[in-house]
Motif scaffolding. Structure first.
Motif, PDB file in Angstrom:
ATOM      1  N   SER A 278       1.601   7.324   1.960  1.00  0.00           N
ATOM      2  CA  SER A 278       2.646   6.306   1.828  1.00  0.00           C
ATOM      3  C   SER A 278       3.406   6.144   3.141  1.00  0.00           C
ATOM      4  CB  SER A 278       3.605   6.695   0.699  1.00  0.00           C
ATOM      5  OG  SER A 278       4.663   5.768   0.619  1.00  0.00           O
ATOM      6  N   ASP A 279       3.757   7.279   3.742  1.00  0.00           N
ATOM      7  CA  ASP A 279       4.470   7.229   5.028  1.00  0.00           C
ATOM      8  C   ASP A 279       3.638   6.511   6.091  1.00  0.00           C
ATOM      9  OD1 ASP A 279       6.545   8.622   3.885  1.00  0.00           O
ATOM     10  OD2 ASP A 279       6.009  10.548   4.804  1.00  0.00           O
ATOM     11  N   GLN A 280       2.337   6.810   6.089  1.00  0.00           N
ATOM     12  CA  GLN A 280       1.461   6.180   7.092  1.00  0.00           C
ATOM     13  C   GLN A 280       1.422   4.665   6.919  1.00  0.00           C
ATOM     14  OE1 GLN A 280      -2.429   7.983   7.308  1.00  0.00           O
ATOM     15  NE2 GLN A 280      -1.566  10.040   7.349  1.00  0.00           N
ATOM     16  N   GLU A 281       1.319   4.223   5.671  1.00  0.00           N
ATOM     17  CA  GLU A 281       1.255   2.775   5.434  1.00  0.00           C
ATOM     18  C   GLU A 281       2.564   2.097   5.828  1.00  0.00           C
ATOM     19  OE1 GLU A 281      -1.527   1.517   5.022  1.00  0.00           O
ATOM     20  OE2 GLU A 281      -2.641   3.238   4.328  1.00  0.00           O
ATOM     21  N   ARG A 282       3.683   2.761   5.522  1.00  0.00           N
ATOM     22  CA  ARG A 282       4.979   2.204   5.923  1.00  0.00           C
ATOM     23  C   ARG A 282       5.075   2.139   7.443  1.00  0.00           C
ATOM     24  NH1 ARG A 282       7.907   5.621   3.665  1.00  0.00           N
ATOM     25  NH2 ARG A 282       8.548   6.716   5.527  1.00  0.00           N
TER      26      ARG A 282
ATOM     27  N   ALA B  10       3.256  -0.834   8.647  1.00  0.00           N
ATOM     28  CA  ALA B  10       4.105  -2.029   8.487  1.00  0.00           C
ATOM     29  C   ALA B  10       5.092  -2.110   9.638  1.00  0.00           C
ATOM     30  CB  ALA B  10       4.846  -1.990   7.149  1.00  0.00           C
ATOM     31  N   GLY B  11       5.623  -0.951  10.028  1.00  0.00           N
ATOM     32  CA  GLY B  11       6.563  -0.917  11.144  1.00  0.00           C
ATOM     33  C   GLY B  11       5.946  -1.377  12.443  1.00  0.00           C
ATOM     34  N   LEU B  12       4.662  -1.074  12.633  1.00  0.00           N
ATOM     35  CA  LEU B  12       3.979  -1.527  13.846  1.00  0.00           C
ATOM     36  C   LEU B  12       3.950  -3.053  13.902  1.00  0.00           C
ATOM     37  CD1 LEU B  12       0.967   0.966  13.862  1.00  0.00           C
ATOM     38  CD2 LEU B  12       2.995   1.046  15.332  1.00  0.00           C
ATOM     39  N   PHE B  13       3.640  -3.667  12.761  1.00  0.00           N
ATOM     40  CA  PHE B  13       3.621  -5.132  12.716  1.00  0.00           C
ATOM     41  C   PHE B  13       5.023  -5.694  12.924  1.00  0.00           C
ATOM     42  CE2 PHE B  13      -0.483  -4.307  10.890  1.00  0.00           C
ATOM     43  CZ  PHE B  13      -1.247  -5.354  11.358  1.00  0.00           C
TER      44      PHE B  13
ATOM     45  N   ALA C 161       0.841  -1.202   0.000  1.00  0.00           N
ATOM     46  CA  ALA C 161       0.000   0.000   0.000  1.00  0.00           C
ATOM     47  C   ALA C 161       0.876   1.251   0.000  1.00  0.00           C
ATOM     48  CB  ALA C 161      -0.926  -0.004   1.216  1.00  0.00           C
ATOM     49  N   SER C 162       1.941   1.219   0.784  1.00  0.00           N
ATOM     50  CA  SER C 162       2.876   2.346   0.816  1.00  0.00           C
ATOM     51  C   SER C 162       3.455   2.586  -0.570  1.00  0.00           C
ATOM     52  CB  SER C 162       3.996   2.074   1.820  1.00  0.00           C
ATOM     53  OG  SER C 162       4.946   3.125   1.795  1.00  0.00           O
TER      54      SER C 162
END
Ligand SMILES: [Fe+2]
Length: 104
Positions: free
Chosen positions: A68-72, A75-78, A41-42
């Motif tokens: 894009s930053d938000q989606e990345r 991913a970082g949270l996961f 998505a990012s």
């Protein structure tokens, strides 16, 4: 630390090294798949940001860069969660995003 979340970061810093905890294989796979989905998505939002930038539509470009930053970050949270659970973080591959549109 991958991308940092308040909770995961503090858990690592205050609790020391991550300790492997049992996790059902299906849950681990689902978390890995979701992480990959966030990265894709990012990438898709980034492609839109580029498309708008090429047309000097700076506001739209900025908006999609932020998305894009938000989606990345998601991913970082996961990734952070998997790290603190002592689970592997398989980043896999990111699909080439669509980059051609006929109009806005
Ligand atoms: Fe997301």
């Amino acid at each position: 630390m991958v991308l940092g979340t308040q909770h995961a970061t503090s858990t690592l810093q205050s609790g020391g090294r991550p300790v492997a905890q049992p996790m059902q294989e299906t849950l681990l796979e689902a978390l890995q798949q979701h992480l990959a989905m966030e990265l894709n998505a990012s990438s898709a939002y980034w492609a839109l940001a580029v498309w708008f930038a090429e047309r000097e539509l700076r506001g739209f470009s900025r908006t999609f860069k932020e998305e894009s930053d938000q989606e990345r970050n998601h991913a970082g949270l996961f990734a952070d969660y998997l790290v603190v659970r002592g689970q592997p973080v398989a980043l896999g591959s990111i699909n080439a995003p669509k980059q051609v549109w006929n109009d806005i």
